[in-house]
Write an enzyme that holds these catalytic residues in place. Structure first.
Site, short mmCIF file in Angstrom:
data_model
loop_
_atom_site.label_atom_id
_atom_site.label_comp_id
_atom_site.label_asym_id
_atom_site.label_seq_id
_atom_site.Cartn_x
_atom_site.Cartn_y
_atom_site.Cartn_z
N SER A 119 10.13 -3.29 8.42
CA SER A 119 8.86 -2.70 8.15
C SER A 119 7.60 -3.67 8.25
CB SER A 119 8.81 -1.93 6.79
OG SER A 119 9.33 -2.73 6.02
N HIS A 140 10.57 1.80 13.82
CA HIS A 140 10.66 1.64 12.62
C HIS A 140 10.61 3.29 12.15
CE1 HIS A 140 7.73 0.97 8.77
NE2 HIS A 140 8.96 0.98 8.50
N ASN A 190 2.35 1.37 7.60
CA ASN A 190 2.22 0.31 6.44
C ASN A 190 0.86 -0.37 6.29
OD1 ASN A 190 4.75 0.92 5.01
ND2 ASN A 190 5.93 -0.57 6.12
#
Ligand code: 3HC
Length: 293
Positions: A119, A140, A190
């Site tokens: 990640s 991911h 993220n």
């Protein structure tokens, strides 16, 4: 290139979810864990998820058995040698991932495509441990993998464009919506999610609102399925802290810096839902109570 067989390394929360969606999509799937206990635990979780789908009437018992029949749990890495794609979902540590891929690189035929579910680590740095960086991407997935519709397909400057397009198509075959992402720390999700979660902690530290009020604000005011503290506990505070550190290291920007409260909670072993305590206390899992922090 046709993909006949999929390998997944790691049968924890993410690896078992990836193995499940791969088998559900019709691929014979070999999933590897380091011990037979961990293999059994991961496969039991998949079994439970599939049984829930049968109970809800969205899967027949026969289809469940077929999916289960496509899944093989193994402990030896050499069992992945005839896979066309190998997806890694092991511990989020660069040396462990590099070591694994160096071994896989020797085992698997030249056509095998490698993917990491990292990640936050740089795909380029993991791929550099192999002699096939052109056949290396990031895939991911999001937790819970069988439910979340997205997969970020990450290309590095070394990824062969044909391999990349193949992995985009593979993501779609897994029933996910693939998005194109470059190999920049945190990719797309993220990059945006981590500063948001860290800002929620900073807002709490600064007394802007309580855990429950901040959670309710984002849930009911913005329609997010979970408020930031519920999501932090769900993702894991240790995981979030680790990702934040990697992203801070990459960008040296305050928005990625872990707030002191997060660090202290991790040091205290409050890792969120999985440890029974985080921003909420999960002694009664159906009725989490906010911690006094
Ligand atoms: N595994 C499999 N299925 C699950 C599940 C799990 N762990 N948790 C819930 N489900 C299923 C339920 O069975 C239910 O299925 P149904 O609609 O067919 O009946 C459905 O999901 C909805 O579940 P619930 O009604 O129990 O609860 P919610 O409506 O609150 O949904 C949720 C649960 C899907 C987890 C939702 O709260 C959600 O979307 N939360 C946000 C999750 C999120 O943001 N994930 C990404 C995290 S970031 C990440 O993974 C990246 C990493 O790098 C940090």
């Amino acid at each position: 290139m046709a993909i006949h067989k999929v390998g997944v390394v790691g049968c924890g929360l993410m690896g078992s979810g990836i193995a499940q969606v791969s088998a559900q999509a019709g691929f014979p799937t070999v999933v590897r864990e380091v011990s037979s206990e961990l293999v059994d635990k991961g496969l039991k979780g998949i079994e439970k998820n599939l049984s829930r789908l049968v109970e809800k009437g969205s899967l027949t018992e026969a289809a469940k058995n077929e999916i289960r029949g496509r899944l093989t749990g193994v402990t030896s890495i050499s069992e992945l040698k005839d896979c066309d794609v190998v997806i890694e979902a092991i511990i989020e540590q660069l040396p462990a991932k590099r070591e694994l891929f160096t071994e896989l690189d020797k085992l698997c035929p030249p056509h095998t495509i490698f993917a990491s579910n990292t990640s936050s680590l740089t795909i380029t740095e993991i791929a550099a441990a192999t002699k096939r960086p052109q056949r290396f991407v990031g895939l991911h997935f999001f937790n819970p993998v069988p439910i979340m519709k997205l997969v970020e397909v990450v290309r590095t400057i070394a990824t062969d464009p044909a391999v990349y397009e193949e992995m985009i198509a593979f993501g779609a075959k897994l029933g996910k919506t693939p998005v194109h992402a470059n190999d920049s720390g945190g990719f797309i999700v993220n990059r945006l999610l981590v500063p948001y979660l860290l800002d929620a902690i900073r807002a709490l530290e600064e007394g802007v609102g309580s855990v429950v009020d901040i959670d309710n604000s984002m849930k009911l005011g913005c329609g997010y399925p979970m408020g930031p503290f519920t999501l932090l506990d769900f993702v894991g505070l240790d995981t979030t802290y680790y990702i934040a550190q990697i992203m801070f290291d990459e960008f040296k920007e305050k928005r990625f810096a872990a707030p002191p409260l997060l660090k202290r909670m991790v040091l205290a072993g409050w890792h969120g839902k999985k440890s029974g305590r985080g921003f909420y206390d999960y002694s009664d899992p159906a009725n989490p109570k906010p911690m006094s922090l």
